[in-house]
Motif scaffolding. Sequence first.
Motif, PDB file in Angstrom:
ATOM      1  N   GLY A  60       0.808  -1.218   0.000  1.00  0.00           N
ATOM      2  CA  GLY A  60       0.000   0.000   0.000  1.00  0.00           C
ATOM      3  C   GLY A  60       0.836   1.261   0.000  1.00  0.00           C
ATOM      4  O   GLY A  60       0.488   2.256  -0.653  1.00  0.00           O
ATOM      5  N   VAL A  61       1.945   1.237   0.723  1.00  0.00           N
ATOM      6  CA  VAL A  61       2.825   2.402   0.789  1.00  0.00           C
ATOM      7  C   VAL A  61       3.396   2.723  -0.594  1.00  0.00           C
ATOM      8  O   VAL A  61       3.433   3.890  -1.011  1.00  0.00           O
ATOM      9  CB  VAL A  61       3.957   2.160   1.802  1.00  0.00           C
ATOM     10  N   VAL A  62       3.841   1.702  -1.303  1.00  0.00           N
ATOM     11  CA  VAL A  62       4.401   1.906  -2.641  1.00  0.00           C
ATOM     12  C   VAL A  62       3.316   2.423  -3.587  1.00  0.00           C
ATOM     13  O   VAL A  62       3.564   3.327  -4.399  1.00  0.00           O
ATOM     14  CB  VAL A  62       5.008   0.597  -3.184  1.00  0.00           C
ATOM     15  N   PHE A  63       2.114   1.869  -3.478  1.00  0.00           N
ATOM     16  CA  PHE A  63       1.008   2.290  -4.353  1.00  0.00           C
ATOM     17  C   PHE A  63       0.688   3.775  -4.160  1.00  0.00           C
ATOM     18  O   PHE A  63       0.601   4.538  -5.128  1.00  0.00           O
ATOM     19  CB  PHE A  63      -0.222   1.430  -4.057  1.00  0.00           C
ATOM     20  N   VAL A  64       0.536   4.192  -2.902  1.00  0.00           N
ATOM     21  CA  VAL A  64       0.201   5.593  -2.626  1.00  0.00           C
ATOM     22  C   VAL A  64       1.364   6.507  -3.004  1.00  0.00           C
ATOM     23  O   VAL A  64       1.152   7.584  -3.580  1.00  0.00           O
ATOM     24  CB  VAL A  64      -0.175   5.768  -1.146  1.00  0.00           C
ATOM     25  N   ALA A  65       2.589   6.086  -2.681  1.00  0.00           N
ATOM     26  CA  ALA A  65       3.758   6.893  -3.034  1.00  0.00           C
ATOM     27  C   ALA A  65       3.855   7.078  -4.544  1.00  0.00           C
ATOM     28  O   ALA A  65       4.184   8.165  -5.033  1.00  0.00           O
ATOM     29  CB  ALA A  65       5.032   6.236  -2.501  1.00  0.00           C
ATOM     30  N   ALA A  66       3.569   6.013  -5.277  1.00  0.00           N
ATOM     31  CA  ALA A  66       3.620   6.098  -6.739  1.00  0.00           C
ATOM     32  C   ALA A  66       2.565   7.057  -7.268  1.00  0.00           C
ATOM     33  O   ALA A  66       2.844   7.869  -8.168  1.00  0.00           O
ATOM     34  CB  ALA A  66       3.434   4.703  -7.352  1.00  0.00           C
ATOM     35  N   LEU A  67       1.351   6.987  -6.716  1.00  0.00           N
ATOM     36  CA  LEU A  67       0.291   7.894  -7.164  1.00  0.00           C
ATOM     37  C   LEU A  67       0.648   9.346  -6.864  1.00  0.00           C
ATOM     38  O   LEU A  67       0.457  10.233  -7.700  1.00  0.00           O
ATOM     39  CB  LEU A  67      -1.028   7.529  -6.484  1.00  0.00           C
ATOM     40  N   TRP A  68       1.168   9.594  -5.677  1.00  0.00           N
ATOM     41  CA  TRP A  68       1.491  10.963  -5.271  1.00  0.00           C
ATOM     42  C   TRP A  68       2.625  11.534  -6.120  1.00  0.00           C
ATOM     43  O   TRP A  68       2.548  12.647  -6.637  1.00  0.00           O
ATOM     44  CB  TRP A  68       1.860  10.983  -3.794  1.00  0.00           C
ATOM     45  N   TYR A 122       8.059  14.507   6.738  1.00  0.00           N
ATOM     46  CA  TYR A 122       7.665  15.821   7.263  1.00  0.00           C
ATOM     47  C   TYR A 122       7.755  16.900   6.188  1.00  0.00           C
ATOM     48  O   TYR A 122       6.873  17.760   6.069  1.00  0.00           O
ATOM     49  CB  TYR A 122       8.539  16.194   8.461  1.00  0.00           C
ATOM     50  N   ALA A 123       8.832  16.877   5.426  1.00  0.00           N
ATOM     51  CA  ALA A 123       8.994  17.880   4.364  1.00  0.00           C
ATOM     52  C   ALA A 123       7.928  17.723   3.293  1.00  0.00           C
ATOM     53  O   ALA A 123       7.487  18.713   2.698  1.00  0.00           O
ATOM     54  CB  ALA A 123      10.383  17.776   3.739  1.00  0.00           C
ATOM     55  N   ALA A 124       7.492  16.483   3.047  1.00  0.00           N
ATOM     56  CA  ALA A 124       6.444  16.251   2.050  1.00  0.00           C
ATOM     57  C   ALA A 124       5.120  16.862   2.489  1.00  0.00           C
ATOM     58  O   ALA A 124       4.356  17.367   1.660  1.00  0.00           O
ATOM     59  CB  ALA A 124       6.274  14.752   1.800  1.00  0.00           C
ATOM     60  N   ILE A 125       4.836  16.823   3.784  1.00  0.00           N
ATOM     61  CA  ILE A 125       3.586  17.410   4.288  1.00  0.00           C
ATOM     62  C   ILE A 125       3.601  18.920   4.082  1.00  0.00           C
ATOM     63  O   ILE A 125       2.634  19.510   3.589  1.00  0.00           O
ATOM     64  CB  ILE A 125       3.397  17.054   5.775  1.00  0.00           C
ATOM     65  N   ILE A 126       4.728  19.543   4.458  1.00  0.00           N
ATOM     66  CA  ILE A 126       4.837  20.994   4.285  1.00  0.00           C
ATOM     67  C   ILE A 126       4.788  21.360   2.806  1.00  0.00           C
ATOM     68  O   ILE A 126       4.032  22.244   2.381  1.00  0.00           O
ATOM     69  CB  ILE A 126       6.134  21.517   4.923  1.00  0.00           C
ATOM     70  N   GLY A 127       5.611  20.673   2.014  1.00  0.00           N
ATOM     71  CA  GLY A 127       5.661  20.971   0.588  1.00  0.00           C
ATOM     72  C   GLY A 127       4.361  20.670  -0.122  1.00  0.00           C
ATOM     73  O   GLY A 127       3.907  21.439  -0.979  1.00  0.00           O
ATOM     74  N   VAL A 129      -2.039  14.817   0.183  1.00  0.00           N
ATOM     75  CA  VAL A 129      -1.263  15.312   1.321  1.00  0.00           C
ATOM     76  C   VAL A 129      -1.678  14.616   2.614  1.00  0.00           C
ATOM     77  O   VAL A 129      -0.893  14.514   3.561  1.00  0.00           O
ATOM     78  CB  VAL A 129      -1.415  16.848   1.460  1.00  0.00           C
ATOM     79  N   ALA A 130      -2.894  14.100   2.660  1.00  0.00           N
ATOM     80  CA  ALA A 130      -3.367  13.424   3.875  1.00  0.00           C
ATOM     81  C   ALA A 130      -2.691  12.077   4.086  1.00  0.00           C
ATOM     82  O   ALA A 130      -2.652  11.573   5.222  1.00  0.00           O
ATOM     83  CB  ALA A 130      -4.884  13.228   3.796  1.00  0.00           C
ATOM     84  N   THR A 131      -2.149  11.471   3.029  1.00  0.00           N
ATOM     85  CA  THR A 131      -1.587  10.119   3.148  1.00  0.00           C
ATOM     86  C   THR A 131      -0.383  10.033   4.079  1.00  0.00           C
ATOM     87  O   THR A 131      -0.251   9.035   4.801  1.00  0.00           O
ATOM     88  CB  THR A 131      -1.232   9.559   1.755  1.00  0.00           C
ATOM     89  N   PRO A 132       0.531  11.013   4.124  1.00  0.00           N
ATOM     90  CA  PRO A 132       1.654  10.879   5.067  1.00  0.00           C
ATOM     91  C   PRO A 132       1.212  10.811   6.523  1.00  0.00           C
ATOM     92  O   PRO A 132       1.866  10.150   7.338  1.00  0.00           O
ATOM     93  CB  PRO A 132       2.487  12.141   4.801  1.00  0.00           C
ATOM     94  N   PHE A 133       0.111  11.497   6.867  1.00  0.00           N
ATOM     95  CA  PHE A 133      -0.372  11.432   8.245  1.00  0.00           C
ATOM     96  C   PHE A 133      -0.755  10.007   8.624  1.00  0.00           C
ATOM     97  O   PHE A 133      -0.501   9.556   9.745  1.00  0.00           O
ATOM     98  CB  PHE A 133      -1.578  12.365   8.420  1.00  0.00           C
ATOM     99  N   VAL A 134      -1.349   9.285   7.677  1.00  0.00           N
ATOM    100  CA  VAL A 134      -1.725   7.890   7.925  1.00  0.00           C
ATOM    101  C   VAL A 134      -0.480   7.035   8.120  1.00  0.00           C
ATOM    102  O   VAL A 134      -0.398   6.215   9.046  1.00  0.00           O
ATOM    103  CB  VAL A 134      -2.574   7.351   6.754  1.00  0.00           C
ATOM    104  N   GLY A 153       2.742   3.744  11.066  1.00  0.00           N
ATOM    105  CA  GLY A 153       3.933   3.236  10.392  1.00  0.00           C
ATOM    106  C   GLY A 153       4.406   1.898  10.929  1.00  0.00           C
ATOM    107  O   GLY A 153       4.775   1.002  10.169  1.00  0.00           O
ATOM    108  N   LYS A 154       4.403   1.735  12.246  1.00  0.00           N
ATOM    109  CA  LYS A 154       4.868   0.480  12.848  1.00  0.00           C
ATOM    110  C   LYS A 154       3.986  -0.687  12.427  1.00  0.00           C
ATOM    111  O   LYS A 154       4.484  -1.780  12.100  1.00  0.00           O
ATOM    112  CB  LYS A 154       4.877   0.612  14.365  1.00  0.00           C
ATOM    113  N   GLU A 155       2.678  -0.477  12.423  1.00  0.00           N
ATOM    114  CA  GLU A 155       1.755  -1.537  12.002  1.00  0.00           C
ATOM    115  C   GLU A 155       1.910  -1.859  10.518  1.00  0.00           C
ATOM    116  O   GLU A 155       1.835  -3.030  10.109  1.00  0.00           O
ATOM    117  CB  GLU A 155       0.311  -1.118  12.287  1.00  0.00           C
ATOM    118  N   ILE A 156       2.138  -0.838   9.711  1.00  0.00           N
ATOM    119  CA  ILE A 156       2.340  -1.053   8.272  1.00  0.00           C
ATOM    120  C   ILE A 156       3.580  -1.896   8.036  1.00  0.00           C
ATOM    121  O   ILE A 156       3.575  -2.838   7.226  1.00  0.00           O
ATOM    122  CB  ILE A 156       2.442   0.296   7.534  1.00  0.00           C
TER     123      ILE A 156
END
Length: 497
Positions: free
Chosen positions: A270-278, A354-359, A460-465, A470-473
């Motif tokens: 899931g992380v790779v999928f969302v990162a790729a979309l973003w 963190y930088a991705a959220i700000i940016g 932008v909401a995805t990094p918060f998730v 993160g530990k569970e993922i």
Amino acid sequence: MDMKRRRPTQKDGRFLLTIHATDASPDDALVVTWDGPDDPQDPFNWPLRKKWCAVALGLLASFFGLPDAPSSSFPHASYWTTTSWGVGAALFPLLLFPALEDWGIRSVLLGTYFIFVCLLVPVGFARSFAALVAVRVFSGGCVPLMSDAVASIASNVFHGERARSIPIALYVLVYLGATSLGPVVGAAVLQHLSWRWIGHIELIVTGALFPVLFIGLPESRGAAILRAKAKRLRGEGKVAFTAEEVDPTPLRQLMIKSLTRPLYMFFTEGVVFVAALWAAFSLGTIYLFTHSVDQVYGELYGWTPIQAGYVQSAIVFGEVLGTILSLSTNHWYEASAVRNTEVPGTPIPEARLYAAIIGGFVGATGGMMVYAWAAYATVHWMVITLGLTMVGLGTTAVVISIANYLIDAYSKYAASALAAVGLAENLSIAFLPLASSALYTGLGFQWASTLLGLVSLVLVATPFVVIKWGKEIRARSPFMKEAIIDRRMDLGSTSDV
């Protein structure tokens, strides 16, 4: 280098032939390895000047290869020159880079760069638009191979996530900055010369750089350095080989793995999928804006395509600011080590975001809204241009953060994760700009950019998730769990995941 004696096994068949040919004893066989952890030939032990020289030459090759990518400076129907470039960029690295890398980074970079230079010849002399589009499929395929080689150089000479932060940030900056500079350079050329001179000038510049790369670029792949040493020893009549040569991976198997693993991770992680979309949305938006600027500034302010080309330097300025933002937040990443309960003493991978959220929020989303609602003829052109700068800042911060996060979270599987992201990015680059004219004509300047801004806001909401869970993922991902085990072994820990 340490050359340990060993008796070759049955699977060392080709080396048994060498023994027979040289009349050497099997007991004289040598396994070439590094001469301890401080071997000066190991790229990790190179002097800092040599490391940065190798990275800088790679970045230089990538920089001069990329301005050809955004083809808004070409004549009409430039969307298709961009699409053809993006298709080549999406497919070639996925199929070829893991196999080519086995030859050594120097060979890959120089060979690909030479082919790219040769492909610039028909760009300037093409007699039909179809020929230009066809050539750009292959030139587009060369560029990411060169850029991936730069990332490999950084990984080969800098050990650890902290040491790689600056090289990776520069790698992304060069990739995005050179892309955004394409229309600016094209505008400068077209102001005085025909569009064919874009190809001619790039051919001259890139061709002149090739001898510099050939002379100055060292081999940075450790396996290739050891293999060359073993080959020299065999030339001297000795039976010498590397550990990789004992049990080499068949080329067919290597190519299958390089194709299937990124796709598997894209659909199962899931992380790779969302990162790729973003990342794909972010880069595709840069290209979409490249095509929309002519339309927006032309209709609002009566600017010519050449003037609109110059204004895109604002995106480049934003990309530089985005790189500075990413580097300035590295201390947040390093400070997270005190909170890490999985691998104590090492930073938490999610702190890279963190930088991705700000940016993503302030830069990309905010910039799109400025680009949307300042798009009136009564508003000064510098206001809407500020929106372009903000988008450049946000996109760069997002892409750098994603690259660093995937490298940290997936460790030795990071190349496959980044390959999946690269595939999505280049497909977005290929096809998203095709919607530019219809989007801005059908919805209008304000609502077209607003729609893009809303999509950016959702992403932008995805990094918060990821930060919260993160530990569970990581506990559910076999690839991330293996990366945790590797880190614990590096620290001398034997605790279970």
